[in-house]
Design an enzyme around this catalytic site. Structure first.
Site, short mmCIF file in Angstrom:
data_model
loop_
_atom_site.label_atom_id
_atom_site.label_comp_id
_atom_site.label_asym_id
_atom_site.label_seq_id
_atom_site.Cartn_x
_atom_site.Cartn_y
_atom_site.Cartn_z
N ASN A 9 -156.28 1.92 40.89
CA ASN A 9 -157.74 1.80 40.31
C ASN A 9 -157.03 0.84 38.41
OD1 ASN A 9 -159.66 2.83 38.72
ND2 ASN A 9 -159.31 5.32 39.65
N ARG A 90 -160.29 1.24 43.78
CA ARG A 90 -161.95 1.32 43.45
C ARG A 90 -162.61 0.41 42.80
NH1 ARG A 90 -162.64 5.58 38.48
NH2 ARG A 90 -164.30 5.61 38.94
N HIS A 179 -169.59 8.25 41.00
CA HIS A 179 -168.96 9.29 41.15
C HIS A 179 -169.22 9.24 42.74
CE1 HIS A 179 -168.32 10.75 36.94
NE2 HIS A 179 -167.38 10.62 36.53
N ARG A 240 -169.64 10.12 26.24
CA ARG A 240 -171.56 9.23 26.17
C ARG A 240 -172.58 10.26 26.47
NH1 ARG A 240 -170.01 7.79 32.29
NH2 ARG A 240 -167.03 7.87 31.77
N GLU A 383 -160.44 11.85 44.78
CA GLU A 383 -160.43 11.13 44.91
C GLU A 383 -159.88 9.61 45.45
OE1 GLU A 383 -162.38 11.36 40.56
OE2 GLU A 383 -163.86 9.98 41.27
#
Ligand code: AMP
Length: 398
Positions: A9, A90, A179, A240, A383
């Site tokens: 990742n 990823r 996601h 965010r 994940e």
């Protein structure tokens, strides 16, 4: 023989990795290199319950990958002596091109590169990770697992923004969603725990971490999701803002705010950080408990937005079997779960068992009452394991 997958990742200044035994569903070793490109980079390699930390200079992702290989050589398990089934990458944005994990060749790499305008902060770093891993492991299948892929099942009425055809066609402006790996895993796991076939289960998944998104999953398919063209839309997040009035860029531009400032502020300085100065949810909870007014307002803004999405997705799905909370905040904040679902018994059939909710701070839990029509679940997301499974599936056809 069990299948081993190295999950990579790569972020703009970090490289996270996890060596996963897919068949045993467990990690053999994991780590990360942080502050790539800065004067001092930091690395951590965790194996057999021990963390090995080093500092040094890593000019780029290539140097970070060398550090990763050295850590495996020194602390084990030595990658040179293992047969990897795949390297799973990823990749944040797969645009409308990728609806499933994909074996990487030059053409796939070029397509990910063409998607950079849609994810300028993420795809370039993901590509770096792919390039260095392909160079180091030319004979191991490399598989891209996209954050957007799970949401390629969104119907046109959910992914279309009401803007001109030119923007939609020329600039690929639409909802993509993110996601996806987490939403896919958690919705499937929720169905499993309820004893329902995936095709029969309607689940609202709330992935609440530093980034946060909600997804309505009908029969294993994403039918609506809160993140959009980019991971900025939807819920209030660590840094965010989530949903905003689209007139904001023009409003601020007229006041002299540059595009760069605007972009940075919305990615790094908004959300909880903008409201309270910190994006750490634990700190927020402590400040709320201490009576801090800014923290209270921020918490209420976060909870209100979440509640709105739950109501909206209940209406989208028509029938809800489960609401599932996951990721750092979702798994660990009984206070937010309670606030988001409070008083929804009559309207939506969601009844939270307060004691079960308070007790659910790690692991898998059902936190709804016995009489609740809708199951409320807390499910740790996985994940890396999901990326490893997907990559192994593509590489070995299993
Ligand atoms: P993630 O992006 O999934 O790693 O989640 C990061 C967020 O989870 C941060 O805002 C953390 O403050 C929050 N978090 C982690 N542990 C806890 C906890 N025990 N209680 C509340 N929030 C937590």
């Amino acid at each position: 023989m069990s299948r081993l997958v190295l999950v990579v990742n790569a972020g703009s200044s970090s490289l996270k990795y996890d060596l996963i035994d897919v068949d045993a569903a467990e990690s053999r070793a994991s780590g990360l290199v942080e502050r790539i490109g800065e004067p001092t980079s930091r690395a951590k390699h965790s194996v057999d319950g021990t963390d090995h930390r080093t500092e040094g200079r890593c000019a780029d992702h290539g140097a970070a990958f060398e550090l990763l290989l050295a850590a495996f050589r020194e602390h084990g398990p030595d990658l040179g002596g293992l047969e990897l089934a795949a390297v799973g990458h990823r990749v944040v944005h797969g645009g409308a091109q990728f609806s499933a994990p994909t074996r990487i060749d030059d053409e796939v790499e070029a397509t990910i590169e063409r998607l950079i305008p849609l994810a300028p902060l993420h795809n370039p770093a993901n590509l770096e990770g792919i390039r260095v891993a392909r160079a180091h492991f030319p004979d191991v299948p490399q598989v891209a697992v996209f954050d957007t892929a799970f949401h390629q099942t969104l119907p046109p009425h959910a992914y279309t923004y009401a803007v001109s055809r030119a923007w939609r066609d020329e600039h690929r402006v639409r909802r993509y969603g993110f996601h996806g790996t987490s939403h896919a895993y958690v919705s499937r796991r929720a169905a499993e725990l309820l004893g329902l076939p995936v095709e029969a289960a309607n689940v609202i998944v709330l992935h609440l971490g530093n980034g946060a998104s909600a997804t309505a999953v009908a029969g294993g398919r994403s039918v609506d999701t809160s993140m959009g063209l980019s991971p900025l839309e939807g819920l209030v997040m660590g840094t965010r803002p989530g949903d905003l009035d689209p007139s904001l860029p023009a409003h601020l531009a007229r006041a002299g705010v540059s595009l760069e400032e605007y972009d940075r502020a919305l990615n790094k300085e908004s959300g909880l950080k903008g409201l309270t100065g910190s994006n750490d949810f634990r700190e927020l909870e402590d400040r709320v408990a201490a009576g801090d007014a800014d923290a209270r307002l921020a918490f209420d803004v976060v909870a209100h937005r979440l509640r709105k999405y739950i109501g909206a997705y209940a209406a989208v799905l028509g029938r809800v079997d489960a609401v599932a909370f996951t990721a750092g905040v979702g798994e660990h904040s009984p206070m937010l779960r309670a606030a988001a679902l409070d008083g929804l018994g009559d309207l939506l059939g969601i009844e939270v068992d307060a004691a079960a909710n308070d007790a659910a701070t790690s692991g898998e839990h059902r936190i709804s009452t016995a009489s609740s029509r809708v199951a409320v679940l807390v499910l740790p997301t996985q994940e890396e394991l999901e990326i490893a499974r997907e990559a192994a599936g593509v590489a070995t056809g299993a």
